[in-house]
Each structure stands twice: as structure tokens, then as C-alpha cells.
Design an enzyme around this catalytic site. Structure first.
Site, PDB file in Angstrom:
ATOM      1  N   ASN A 209       0.854  -1.193   0.000  1.00  0.00           N
ATOM      2  CA  ASN A 209       0.000   0.000   0.000  1.00  0.00           C
ATOM      3  C   ASN A 209       0.888   1.240   0.000  1.00  0.00           C
ATOM      4  O   ASN A 209       2.103   1.129  -0.048  1.00  0.00           O
ATOM      5  CB  ASN A 209      -0.939  -0.036   1.207  1.00  0.00           C
ATOM      6  CG  ASN A 209      -0.164  -0.211   2.491  1.00  0.00           C
ATOM      7  OD1 ASN A 209       0.672   0.601   2.835  1.00  0.00           O
ATOM      8  ND2 ASN A 209      -0.415  -1.323   3.182  1.00  0.00           N
ATOM      9  N   ASP A 278      -4.273  -6.436   4.374  1.00  0.00           N
ATOM     10  CA  ASP A 278      -5.335  -7.307   4.907  1.00  0.00           C
ATOM     11  C   ASP A 278      -5.281  -8.697   4.269  1.00  0.00           C
ATOM     12  O   ASP A 278      -5.642  -9.687   4.896  1.00  0.00           O
ATOM     13  CB  ASP A 278      -6.705  -6.684   4.628  1.00  0.00           C
ATOM     14  CG  ASP A 278      -6.901  -5.410   5.427  1.00  0.00           C
ATOM     15  OD1 ASP A 278      -6.315  -5.314   6.524  1.00  0.00           O
ATOM     16  OD2 ASP A 278      -7.611  -4.503   4.950  1.00  0.00           O
ATOM     17  N   LYS A 288       9.669 -16.138 -11.163  1.00  0.00           N
ATOM     18  CA  LYS A 288       8.985 -14.922 -11.627  1.00  0.00           C
ATOM     19  C   LYS A 288       7.804 -15.317 -12.512  1.00  0.00           C
ATOM     20  O   LYS A 288       7.963 -16.157 -13.419  1.00  0.00           O
ATOM     21  CB  LYS A 288       9.990 -14.062 -12.398  1.00  0.00           C
ATOM     22  CG  LYS A 288       9.421 -12.745 -12.824  1.00  0.00           C
ATOM     23  CD  LYS A 288      10.467 -11.909 -13.541  1.00  0.00           C
ATOM     24  CE  LYS A 288       9.773 -10.762 -14.227  1.00  0.00           C
ATOM     25  NZ  LYS A 288      10.405 -10.333 -15.427  1.00  0.00           N
ATOM     26  N   PHE A 323      -4.791   2.856  14.333  1.00  0.00           N
ATOM     27  CA  PHE A 323      -4.992   3.872  13.290  1.00  0.00           C
ATOM     28  C   PHE A 323      -6.016   3.341  12.299  1.00  0.00           C
ATOM     29  O   PHE A 323      -6.061   2.129  12.051  1.00  0.00           O
ATOM     30  CB  PHE A 323      -3.681   4.133  12.529  1.00  0.00           C
ATOM     31  CG  PHE A 323      -2.847   5.215  13.144  1.00  0.00           C
ATOM     32  CD1 PHE A 323      -2.173   4.993  14.329  1.00  0.00           C
ATOM     33  CD2 PHE A 323      -2.745   6.451  12.527  1.00  0.00           C
ATOM     34  CE1 PHE A 323      -1.414   5.993  14.901  1.00  0.00           C
ATOM     35  CE2 PHE A 323      -1.982   7.456  13.089  1.00  0.00           C
ATOM     36  CZ  PHE A 323      -1.310   7.232  14.274  1.00  0.00           C
ATOM     37  N   LYS A 337     -14.647  -0.083  15.156  1.00  0.00           N
ATOM     38  CA  LYS A 337     -13.312  -0.692  15.264  1.00  0.00           C
ATOM     39  C   LYS A 337     -12.793  -0.620  16.708  1.00  0.00           C
ATOM     40  O   LYS A 337     -12.197  -1.568  17.219  1.00  0.00           O
ATOM     41  CB  LYS A 337     -12.360   0.049  14.315  1.00  0.00           C
ATOM     42  CG  LYS A 337     -11.055  -0.635  14.060  1.00  0.00           C
ATOM     43  CD  LYS A 337     -10.342  -0.037  12.857  1.00  0.00           C
ATOM     44  CE  LYS A 337      -8.949  -0.585  12.732  1.00  0.00           C
ATOM     45  NZ  LYS A 337      -8.213  -0.043  11.586  1.00  0.00           N
ATOM     46  N   LYS A 341     -12.030  -4.157  18.500  1.00  0.00           N
ATOM     47  CA  LYS A 341     -10.625  -4.510  18.726  1.00  0.00           C
ATOM     48  C   LYS A 341     -10.149  -4.150  20.131  1.00  0.00           C
ATOM     49  O   LYS A 341      -8.951  -4.218  20.411  1.00  0.00           O
ATOM     50  CB  LYS A 341      -9.758  -3.859  17.652  1.00  0.00           C
ATOM     51  CG  LYS A 341     -10.240  -4.269  16.262  1.00  0.00           C
ATOM     52  CD  LYS A 341      -9.247  -4.070  15.175  1.00  0.00           C
ATOM     53  CE  LYS A 341      -9.853  -4.611  13.867  1.00  0.00           C
ATOM     54  NZ  LYS A 341      -8.966  -4.557  12.745  1.00  0.00           N
TER      55      LYS A 341
END
Ligand SMILES: Cc1cc2nc3c(=O)[nH]c(=O)nc-3n(C[C@H](O)[C@H](O)[C@H](O)COP(=O)(O)O)c2cc1C
Length: 402
Positions: A209, A278, A288, A323, A337, A341
Site C-alpha cells: 500500500n 489485509d 517470476k 490507526f 473498530k 478490537k
């Protein structure tokens, strides 16, 4: 936190003077009011225009002639300063400061200082190892000047060895440590995660990301400067490890999971600023993957949820901060969340807003607490946001212990 701090930045006649432009830029971006003083020799290497443009302040080059608002720069640049930094500091300037010479504006300002002074020597290895320089450095240490050890390696003069001016980020870190509020994290063990994890597809490709790691590194750096024993578990970034922090590099979400779980029991505070992938490829090809069909379908499987597991294992004395980068329904998703959590605090940001989220030096965040309280923070640089998060953590700990 750094906004409004006054730093007088002295630049002397070293080949490394160009690196100070990067330092002036980092300080100014962090909100520091930077006032540059250049020696005559420094101006042979880089011009005052560069620093005027970067700091937006008048650059002082002469003791007797100046166009600034200050009436007596040689005193005011010393007395208004929270910190004086000489970077790079030549052998000549070290010698002059060590022996009380004040024959130009910079050395006079240093002589008039009552605030801390940080000297960053940079020179040829033989100049550095010369017993006169070494004796001057020993004397400066004795006189309570702060010294940033030069690096070792390739020097511009062609030699190898100690004398190399450190990278601007390292000098910046030392400056933050010297001007930050001291000691309120003393005795606390803090774990920070940072960066975007990478999930290999084949030996040359990965899924990841846009996380730059800047937020996590700012948190780690600041917690350390406020006295914490900091461990940072970091996925790959372009940033150098913060000074004085235990650095654990990892690549995948699974490696991060392992490193975090290994260290969690000893921690008082855990801040999960990393952007963990995720999903990971269900299979990693050993070779490859060749270009072939028009369409390539990747099968992904879910990674372990590190934050969820930390929430399960959390002890009453531990503070857990997560975060959330969202693109819609920010507060609603964040509150869910926090509950799911078992977090104490969630720092949520809408990454679609300009100036927020990945890769930038700034962020716009909301602090979301377990009791549903939401604190809206304005656009601020990541170091200032780190300061607000650490203040919130301390408050949570105090409430918990009272
Ligand atoms: C190309 C070049 C590079 C230099 N680099 C350094 C250096 O890195 N460190 C140093 O102590 N002196 C260096 N010097 C010598 C200083 O510029 C010289 O001692 C000067 O008098 C320093 O003045 P100042 O301390 O007032 O700035 C260099 C000189 C030249 C010509």
C-alpha cells in the site's frame, strides 16, 4: 509542539554546508522559527538566498550590517533562541568557541547564549583526528556543549573515516530531542509499528500500500525524545531508523505479527501506525510469473489481524492505540473498530482529504475514544500529531492508574 520554537542555525565554511538546506527545510516544515547565521566562509559554499527562501526569515551574514527587525542581532539571536545549532561546524569554529573567541556574528551569538548549543562537526578525517581538534571537542563537552558525533565513511575530500556530516534527518532528530518537553514518558516501554507491509507474489513482485512510515517514525522519535524506551517494528520504508530506538525491520504482515506478539507482554503502550496488508497471495510463486494470458487471476487469503489479537491479549495496565485510514463513514467505522478490537484510542483519518494520510508530511485526524468521545484535530504536521497522540496516551494512563 515545535511550533513557535526559535532556533538559531549557524552555518560555517564546510563542503557539507549544502546539507543544511535540507535541515532548514525539515525544521521549517515542523513549524520551527529558524534564523540562519552564516559565516563568511559558509557563503562560499551556499548562498543566503537559499536559506531565506526556505526559512522565510532574514539570513544574517554580518555583525555590523543587517536589514532585519532585530536591534542587536548578536544578542537577540542568542537570547530569543530555544536552541542554537551550528551545522556543519568547522574545525575553525570549534576552536574559536572552545577558547572564547567572538570575532564574527556566529561566534559572538554562541558566546552570548544561555540556551543549549548543539555543535555538529564536519571535516576531513585528519583535521578531525588532529589532537588540537580532539582537545577542543573534549573541552567543549566539559563546557556542556552538545556535540553530534560525525559519521564515518566516504568524505567529500576523498578520504575515509570519521568527519562526515550526518544526514539532515539525524541532526533534525537531535534538535527535536533537545527542544521537546522532557521526560514525561520516562520509564515507559512503547512499541510502535510503521510502514506498509509487503506480501510477495513472486521473487520480484509484491502487494502493498502507499504507507510511507512517516507517522509511525514521528511517533517513535518523539516518544524516545520524551524519555520512553521505544521499539519500532517497521515494514520497508525510505526512512532511516530514529536515533536511540530499537529497530526491528520486517516485511510481511506475518513477520510483523510475530515481532509484535513477541514484544507485547513487556510493553506499556502499543501504537499500531503500520498499514498492514489485509490479504496476501494464497500462493507465492518461486519463479517470476511470466507474461502470458490476457487476464491473470490472483487468489488472496486473509492475513491475521494484529490489532484484534493485541486487543484480546491486552492487560489492564497497557494502552492500545490503533490507526484507521478510511475513505467513507469515518466516525461510524472508527467507533465500531474501537469496540471490536478493544482499543483505548483510535486515530482516524479520511485519506481522501488533501493533506491527510499516506505519503504526506501532514495529517488531518480525529481522536476517537472508547467512551465515544471524538476530538477533531485540524491539519497539522505528523510530528505535531504524534505529540497530540502521546499526550492523549499519557492522560489515558493517568486515568487508568488513578
Ligand atoms: C572546498 C573546501 C572544503 C572545506 N571543507 C571544510 C570542512 O568540511 N570542515 C572544516 O572544518 N573546514 C573546511 N574547509 C576549510 C574552512 O572553510 C576554513 O577553515 C574556513 O576558514 C572556515 O571558516 P568558518 O569556520 O568561519 O566558517 C574547507 C575549505 C575548502 C576550500
Amino acid at each position: 509542539m515545535l511550533a513557535g520554537k526559535f532556533v538559531t542555525l549557524g552555518i560555517t565554511g564546510s563542503i557539507a554546508a549544502y546539507k543544511t538546506a535540507g535541515l532548514a527545510s525539515l525544521l521549517t516544515k515542523a513549524g520551527v522559527d529558524v534564523h540562519v547565521v552564516m559565516t563568511e566562509a559558509a557563503q562560499k559554499f551556499i548562498t543566503s538566498t537559499t536559506f531565506q527562501a526556505l526559512t522565510k526569515n532574514y539570513v544574517h551574514t554580518d555583525m555590523f550590517v543587517h536589514l532585519s527587525d532585530l536591534k542587536m542581532p548578536h544578542i537577540e539571536l542568542a537570547q530569543k533562541a530555544d536552541l542554537i545549532v551550528v551545522a556543519p561546524a568547522t574545525a575553525n569554529v570549534l576552536g574559536k568557541v572552545a577558547h572564547g573567541l567572538a570575532d564574527d556574528l556566529l561566534t559572538t551569538v554562541v558566546m552570548a547564549a544561555t540556551c543549549p548549543v548543539l555543535l555538529c562537526p564536519a571535516m576531513n578525517v585528519h583535521m578531525y583526528q588532529n589532537p588540537v581538534t580532539q582537545a577542543n571537542l573534549a573541552r567543549l563537552k566539559e563546557l556542556n556543549y552538545h556535540l553530534l558525533e560525525p559519521g564515518t565513511g566516504y568524505l567529500a575530500c576523498g578520504g575515509q573515516g570519521p568527519g562526515r556530516f550526518p544526514e539532515p534527518e539525524e541532526v533534525f532528530e537531535r534538535i527535536i530531542q533537545l527542544i521537546s518537553p522532557a521526560g514525561d514518558f520516562e520509564g515507559l516501554a512503547v512499541l510502535v509499528t510503521a510502514g506498509g507491509t509487503r506480501e510477495p507474489l513472486d521473487p520480484v513482485r509484491f502487494l502493498s500500500n502507499r504507507s510511507s512510515g512517516k507517522m509511525g517514525f514521528a511517533l517513535a522519535r518523539l516518544a524516545a525524545s520524551r524519555g520512553a524506551r521505544v521499539t519500532i517494528v517497521a515494514a520497508p520504508t525510505n526512512l532511516s531508523p530514529p536515533f536511540g530506538v530499537k529497530f526491528i525491520p520486517v516485511e510481511t504482515a506475518l513477520e510483523m505479527y510475530q515481532a509484535v506478539m513477541d514484544h507485547f507482554p513487556q510493553m506499556d503502550v502499543v501504537i499500531k501506525a503500520a498499514a498492514v496488508t489485509d490479504y496476501r497471495p494464497a500462493r507465492t510463486s518461486r519463479q517470476k510469473i511470466k507474461k502470458g494470458e490476457e487476464c491473470l487471476v490472483l487468489e488472496l487469503e486473509k492475513n491475521l489481524d494484529i490489532l484484534l489479537e493485541l486487543g484480546r491479549r491486552k492487560q489492564p495496565r497497557q494502552v492500545l492505540v490503533g490507526f484507521a485510514a478510511e475513505t467513507e463513514n469515518l466516525v461510524e467505522s472508527a467507533l465500531k473498530k474501537v469496540e471490536k478490537k478493544n482499543l483505548d484510542l483510535l486515530v482516524a483519518n479520511d485519506v481522501t482529504q488533501p493533506g491527510a494520510g499516506f505519503g504526506t508530511d501532514t495529517n488531518i485526524a480525529k481522536l476517537i475514544y472508547r467512551n465515544g468521545e471524538v476530538v477533531d484535530l485540524p491539519l497539522m504536521n505528523k510530528l505535531d500529531l504524534a505529540g497530540r497522540i502521546l499526550d492523549a496516551v499519557l492522560l489515558l494512563r493517568r486515568q487508568r492508574l488513578s
